[in-house]
Design an enzyme around this catalytic site. Sequence first.
Site, mmCIF file in Angstrom:
data_model
loop_
_atom_site.group_PDB
_atom_site.id
_atom_site.type_symbol
_atom_site.label_atom_id
_atom_site.label_comp_id
_atom_site.label_asym_id
_atom_site.label_seq_id
_atom_site.Cartn_x
_atom_site.Cartn_y
_atom_site.Cartn_z
ATOM 1 N N GLU A 97 24.851 18.724 16.438
ATOM 2 C CA GLU A 97 24.778 19.930 15.613
ATOM 3 C C GLU A 97 24.353 21.110 16.493
ATOM 4 O OE1 GLU A 97 25.614 21.628 13.309
ATOM 5 O OE2 GLU A 97 24.342 21.568 11.530
ATOM 6 N N ASP A 98 24.659 22.320 16.044
ATOM 7 C CA ASP A 98 24.261 23.504 16.810
ATOM 8 C C ASP A 98 22.768 23.806 16.673
ATOM 9 O OD1 ASP A 98 24.537 24.250 14.125
ATOM 10 O OD2 ASP A 98 25.923 25.903 14.507
ATOM 11 N N ASP A 101 17.815 24.300 11.023
ATOM 12 C CA ASP A 101 17.096 25.450 10.476
ATOM 13 C C ASP A 101 16.210 24.955 9.314
ATOM 14 O OD1 ASP A 101 16.668 28.295 10.203
ATOM 15 O OD2 ASP A 101 18.096 28.329 8.565
ATOM 16 N N PHE A 150 17.471 35.358 13.995
ATOM 17 C CA PHE A 150 18.861 34.953 13.849
ATOM 18 C C PHE A 150 19.555 35.027 15.195
ATOM 19 C CE2 PHE A 150 23.250 34.836 12.563
ATOM 20 C CZ PHE A 150 23.201 33.836 11.612
ATOM 21 N N ARG A 163 30.811 33.399 18.414
ATOM 22 C CA ARG A 163 30.696 32.014 18.875
ATOM 23 C C ARG A 163 31.007 31.885 20.364
ATOM 24 N NH1 ARG A 163 30.301 28.790 14.228
ATOM 25 N NH2 ARG A 163 31.556 29.423 12.467
HETATM 26 P P1 IMP Z 1 20.103 24.057 7.742
HETATM 27 O O1 IMP Z 1 20.687 23.181 6.690
HETATM 28 O O2 IMP Z 1 19.320 25.191 7.128
HETATM 29 O O3 IMP Z 1 19.288 23.327 8.766
HETATM 30 O O4 IMP Z 1 21.349 24.775 8.340
HETATM 31 C C1 IMP Z 1 21.755 24.719 9.606
HETATM 32 C C2 IMP Z 1 23.011 25.549 9.728
HETATM 33 O O5 IMP Z 1 22.735 26.938 9.445
HETATM 34 C C3 IMP Z 1 23.484 25.527 11.159
HETATM 35 O O6 IMP Z 1 24.443 24.518 11.347
HETATM 36 C C4 IMP Z 1 24.069 26.910 11.346
HETATM 37 O O7 IMP Z 1 25.419 26.913 10.971
HETATM 38 C C5 IMP Z 1 23.323 27.785 10.390
HETATM 39 N N1 IMP Z 1 22.255 28.551 11.095
HETATM 40 C C6 IMP Z 1 20.933 28.401 10.960
HETATM 41 N N2 IMP Z 1 20.248 29.277 11.724
HETATM 42 C C7 IMP Z 1 21.195 29.995 12.371
HETATM 43 C C8 IMP Z 1 21.115 31.073 13.338
HETATM 44 O O8 IMP Z 1 20.054 31.552 13.769
HETATM 45 N N3 IMP Z 1 22.322 31.534 13.781
HETATM 46 C C9 IMP Z 1 23.521 31.061 13.344
HETATM 47 N N4 IMP Z 1 23.622 30.063 12.453
HETATM 48 C C10 IMP Z 1 22.470 29.537 11.967
HETATM 49 MG MG MG Z 2 26.693 25.037 11.223
#
Ligand code: IMP
Ligand code: MG
Length: 178
Positions: A97-98, A101, A150, A163
């Site tokens: 995963e990237d 969050d 962000f 990206r």
């Molecule tokens: P989570 O379910 O809140 O952990 O969501 C994670 C997803 O939110 C990641 O796969 C990203 O696509 C997006 N995301 C969360 N923080 C960022 C950020 O700082 N920049 C860009 N995308 C983010």
């Molecule tokens: Mg994502």
Amino acid sequence: MEKIVRTLVTRDEIAVFVDRMAKQITEDYGGEEVVVVGILKGACVFLADLIRKLELPLILDFMQVSSYYNGTQSSGNVRIRKDLDYDIAGKHVLIVEDIIDSGVTMECLKRELMTRKPKSIKVCAAFDKPSRRKVDFNADYIGQEVPDEFIVGYGLDYAGKYRNLPDVCVLVVDGGDQ
Ligand code: IMP
Ligand code: MG
């Protein structure tokens, strides 16, 4: 309008953590086959760097998911937009995963994939924002922790853009928090 305000993680710093993670993952799986699951679209750049450094027999697959969380439950729900091509029963699975969050996406996805009876499931993320967690979730491998800002670049987007930036940068959006 949004604006890039500074570089947070350089391409050289990224290369260092990708190397470190690949060595650790290679060692941990000890030559066993792994199904590497890239989460579209954000993980594609990190995934491409990481898999070329893994000295393991691996099969590459992809998923695209979106998560929902209403704030009152201990966990959320995940909608699968693109599912795996391979059956993971009895296989080692490494999700790539990237960024983690709130943790909702990975916590749900891991629960969903567990129902398919893999031999193991681990999660590997380039970035982690632990201060934003809404559910109890920790990845097995993290490239770098980042503050509550962000970020874009190295696969991460804002409204589908940025990206392709080779460094990870902080983005500020005027007239909104993100
Ligand atoms: P989570 O379910 O809140 O952990 O969501 C994670 C997803 O939110 C990641 O796969 C990203 O696509 C997006 N995301 C969360 N923080 C960022 C950020 O700082 N920049 C860009 N995308 C983010
Ligand atoms: Mg994502």
